[in-house]
Write a protein that holds these residues in place. Structure first.
Motif, PDB file in Angstrom:
ATOM      1  N   HIS A 486       0.806  -1.221   0.000  1.00  0.00           N
ATOM      2  CA  HIS A 486       0.000   0.000   0.000  1.00  0.00           C
ATOM      3  C   HIS A 486       0.849   1.286   0.000  1.00  0.00           C
ATOM      4  CE1 HIS A 486      -3.873   2.011   0.958  1.00  0.00           C
ATOM      5  NE2 HIS A 486      -3.123   2.860   1.635  1.00  0.00           N
ATOM      6  N   HIS A 490       1.549   4.374  -2.644  1.00  0.00           N
ATOM      7  CA  HIS A 490       1.367   5.806  -2.383  1.00  0.00           C
ATOM      8  C   HIS A 490       2.557   6.606  -2.932  1.00  0.00           C
ATOM      9  CE1 HIS A 490      -2.269   6.638  -0.236  1.00  0.00           C
ATOM     10  NE2 HIS A 490      -2.036   5.799   0.763  1.00  0.00           N
ATOM     11  N   ASP A 510      -0.405   7.692   6.358  1.00  0.00           N
ATOM     12  CA  ASP A 510      -1.848   7.591   6.137  1.00  0.00           C
ATOM     13  C   ASP A 510      -2.508   6.872   7.294  1.00  0.00           C
ATOM     14  OD1 ASP A 510      -1.103   4.965   5.753  1.00  0.00           O
ATOM     15  OD2 ASP A 510      -2.033   4.749   3.783  1.00  0.00           O
ATOM     16  N   ASP A 734      -5.846   7.742  -0.791  1.00  0.00           N
ATOM     17  CA  ASP A 734      -6.038   6.442  -1.435  1.00  0.00           C
ATOM     18  C   ASP A 734      -6.632   6.544  -2.840  1.00  0.00           C
ATOM     19  OD1 ASP A 734      -4.915   5.281   0.730  1.00  0.00           O
ATOM     20  OD2 ASP A 734      -6.594   3.967   1.224  1.00  0.00           O
TER      21      ASP A 734
HETATM   22 FE    FE Z   1      -3.468   4.929   2.199  1.00  0.00          FE
END
Ligand code: FE
Ligand code: ZN
Ligand code: ZN
Length: 752
Positions: A486, A490, A510, A734
């Motif tokens: 993830h 980003h 995040d 996101d």
């Molecule tokens: Fe995120």
């Protein structure tokens, strides 16, 4: 040299010109035609295989001027990427012709929807014009595009305007290369085009006036717009706004406000010059700004910042003029559901919310929310926070030659990305992908993108989290898949927008993403390239008591952080936490039952927002952090000394305990925390960059929507001689993940 006596015509030359970019459906051919008339050159123009092809002949000077004007004077919606030419044979043509389109391979770029242009607006309010007060007025410079397109090439018969045969007058304009509406595919008028009506009273005269009167009297009205329905009410009427919150089941998340024009935006808010520019651009996005005056408190409860937009369609212009006050304009759905697009759907789902439903008979082909942008401190251009109407599907240029790839995105702020060659098409915001309905909307949007851009993915990239619906969806496609971590995604998303190759220091902050050690990540320092990453630092881990429960209840995170920092007793007092809750949290921390360890910066913000007293229960994701940022009145430059240590496994640990202790002991928590946290991240980033010999720092993750934090962090990094990269076209949260996944999947594939 020319002389007056010279009678022979100047030497004629001819060129074959190709124009690339977003050049179809934007009035490029009539523009070329007008240009040819003005410069006295002959030739022809046509749309072909994603480019505009022009044959032009005339004097060398005129041809030079023509070529220069193609970029220099291009229509508003056009995005000219390249003009190339080769010499051609002079054919002795007598005029300039516009030829029929030919379809073929090549880039298939299409303009996003554009807000009503000044020329159309003038006609809309001109009693002498045949389109006076006609809610669907448009031209080649404005109007619906992607929300009505079913397939390419962009011609009326492949749009939802197919249902409206043109009248003789409209056809004349449509066929006249000298007219502003030459090949304006959605061209329409009161005689031949779409009409508005009231769902409950289809025969009513002037439904717009009826709806305006209802709104002035405090009613909630659903209005069909470009990408679906809005729910509207008087933004100065607290009773109406509170009722809307209640019926929509959206207790606190701010509503956007629509004002009629720039003058009204100035009257009701205090926009800065770049915010005004963004507001009045052809995209007409929702722009965050401060200084609201006399709005109902429930429009954005507790927030100093409001999302403000101007009308993007003639229908909204008419409505705003008729009501003559700011309107709440929020997506037409109940909370957590996809936005309504069809009249039938609105009848079913919006009649319980709205007192009246204003519909029209043109179908919405693509479901679109409004885009949200923010102008960062010291910046002139806006950064996209939510990419929707008017930003998608504008292509993002890639520095790589991508295989046909799909990135399926994340769970929150769902959006996918289809890429091929040098172009990536990042979809509009589809919403949180945690229900079957939202996944259905996602698949529908993806099918349209596949059809329009003709990209059949050969690689499918997805998040590493096994339980995301987008991960399961990726596995169902029967195409080779690549799992992308993830936070790597980003950082890669920002790298993709800036075309960065090689290694960078990535800061990914995040709410959550699954780490490769099985813990929850969210405050990460990664040495990244597009093909891989090495974790070099992280926030100090704490237990997230009760997992997801803690994201709705910031007090739980505050207790967990306080316990970690050794100030639990003070915390219980300060937070007014019940002994029952404290017991539960302590037990969860000791047993770890359903309580993962996390390095999440989002959860740290939750904790500090609870300690500061600005948010002790969250009704939507990001609320505590947004309120904490707004609680900074006077920024402070004296930051708490950062504590960074090296763990036995070599990772740098950013110690959050001093920040937590300070939050309990000092006043002015919001300002002190922002300064201290920025100093902490900067300290670790500067050390990591030096270790790895890097000077580029790339930011990604929803925490960096926070302008206070990025401004202070950016200043510290820049002072240390580092170059800082933030995205503008791609959401930093996101909503941008899918683009990063595409980049990583392509790099990984090349390596293997
Ligand atoms: Fe995120
Ligand atoms: Zn127009
Ligand atoms: Zn007509």
């Amino acid at each position: 040299m020319r002389s007056a006596e010279r009678v022979a015509p100047p030497d004629l030359e001819a060129r074959r010109i190709e124009v690339r970019g977003v050049v179809q459906g934007v009035g490029f051919r009539p523009f070329a035609w007008r240009l040819a008339e003005r410069l006295g050159v002959a030739g022809r123009v046509r749309n072909a295989s994603g480019v505009v092809e022009i044959h032009v002949e005339g004097s060398p000077e005129a041809l030079e001027a023509f070529a220069a004007a193609l970029t220099g004077e291009a229509p508003t919606l056009a995005r000219v990427e390249a003009v190339s030419w080769t010499p051609a044979a002079v054919e002795g043509l007598g005029g300039f012709a516009v030829d029929a389109s030919v379809d073929g391979a090549g880039d298939r770029l299409v303009s996003a929807d554009a807000a009503t242009c000044a020329a159309c607006l003038a006609e809309l309010f001109d009693p002498g014009d045949r389109r006076f007060r006609y809610p669907f007025i448009n031209c080649t410079d404005c109007g619906p595009r992607f929300t009505i397109i079913e397939a390419l090439p962009y011609d009326r018969e492949r749009t939802s305007m197919r249902a409206f045969p043109m009248c003789a007058e409209c056809r004349r304009e449509y066929e006249d290369p000298g007219d502003r509406r030459f090949h304006a595919e959605p061209v329409a008028c009161p005689v031949c085009g779409p009409r508005v009506s009231l769902l409950a009273a289809p025969e009513a005269d002037d439904p717009l006036e009826i709806v305006a009167a209802l709104i002035r009297a405090g009613a909630i009205v659903a209005v069909k717009g470009l990408g679906g329905f809005h729910l509207a009410c008087d933004a100065t009427d607290e009773g109406a706004v509170a009722r809307l919150r209640n019926r929509k089941r959206r207790p606190e998340k701010p509503f956007a406000v629509m004002v009629p024009d720039v003058a009204a935006a100035r009257r009701w808010f205090a926009p800065t010059p770049p915010e005004l520019d963004a507001l009045s651009s052809w995209q007409a996005p929702i722009v965050l700004m401060t200084g609201a005056r006399a709005l109902a408190p429930s429009v954005a409860p507790g927030f100093a910042r409001h999302g403000v937009m101007l009308p993007a369609t003639p229908l909204h212009h008419l409505l705003l003029r008729a009501v003559d006050r700011p309107l709440v304009m929020t997506s037409g759905n109940a909370s957590e559901e996809p936005i309504c697009v069809t009249n039938e759907d609105a009848a079913e789902r919006l009649t319980p919310i709205a007192d009246a439903v204003l519909v029209h008979d043109r179908d919405v082909v693509a479901r679109y929310d409004d885009s949200v942008v923010r102008v960062r401190t010291g910046d002139v251009a806006p950064s996209v926070l939510r990419r929707a109407r008017s930003s998608a599907p504008s292509p993002i240029d890639l520095a790589i030659d991508a295989a046909p790839t799909l990135g399926t995105g994340s769970l929150l702020h769902g959006a996918f990305c289809l890429a091929n060659g040098g172009k990536a098409f990042l979809s509009q915001h589809v919403g949180d992908l945690d229900t079957e309905e939202s996944m259905a909307a996602y698949r529908e949007a993806l099918d349209r993108f596949r059809g329009v851009f003709r990209i059949e993915p050969e690689i499918v990239a997805h998040d590493r989290h096994p339980d995301f619906m987008t991960t399961r969806f990726a596995a169902s496609l029967g195409v080779p898949t690549v799992a992308v971590q993830h936070h790597h995604a980003h950082v890669a998303a920002t790298m993709a927008e800036h075309g960065l190759g090689g290694e960078v220091l990535g800061l990914a902050f995040d709410g959550l993403g699954l780490g490769d050690d099985g813990t929850v990540w969210g405050g990460e320092l990664l040495v990244c390239s597009s093909s891989g990453y090495r974790r070099v630092g992280r926030l100090r881990q704490v237990v997230q008591p009760g997992g997801d429960a803690a994201t709705r209840d910031p007090v739980r995170m505050a207790l967990a952080h306080a316990r970690d920092a050794g100030v639990l007793a003070a915390a219980i007092d300060r937070l007014g936490a019940s002994s029952a809750l404290v017991d539960v949290v302590e037990r969860q921390i000791e047993t770890g039952l359903a309580s993962p360890r996390t390095s999440s910066a989002g959860r740290l913000f939750d904790a500090v927002a609870a300690i500061a007293g600005v948010c002790r229960s969250a009704s939507f994701e990001g609320q505590p952090a947004m309120l904490l940022e707004e609680a900074v009145r006077e920024p402070t430059t004296s930051a708490l000394a950062p504590v960074v240590s090296r763990l036995p496994d070599g990772l740098l640990e950013l110690d959050t305990r001093p920040l937590i202790v300070d939050a309990f002991e000092s006043g002015d928590v919001a300002a002190r925390f922002h300064a201290g946290f920025a100093a902490l991240i900067a300290e670790a980033a500067i050390a990591s960059a030096a270790d790895a010999g890097l000077d580029r720092v790339v930011l990604g993750g929803g925490v960096f929507q926070n302008d206070r934090l990025t401004t202070e962090l950016g200043a510290r990094l820049t002072t240390a001689g580092l170059r800082v990269f933030l995205p503008r076209q791609v959401p930093i949260g996101d909503g941008g993940i899918a683009l990063g996944q595409v980049l990583v999947a392509n790099a990984t594939k090349e390596r293997s």
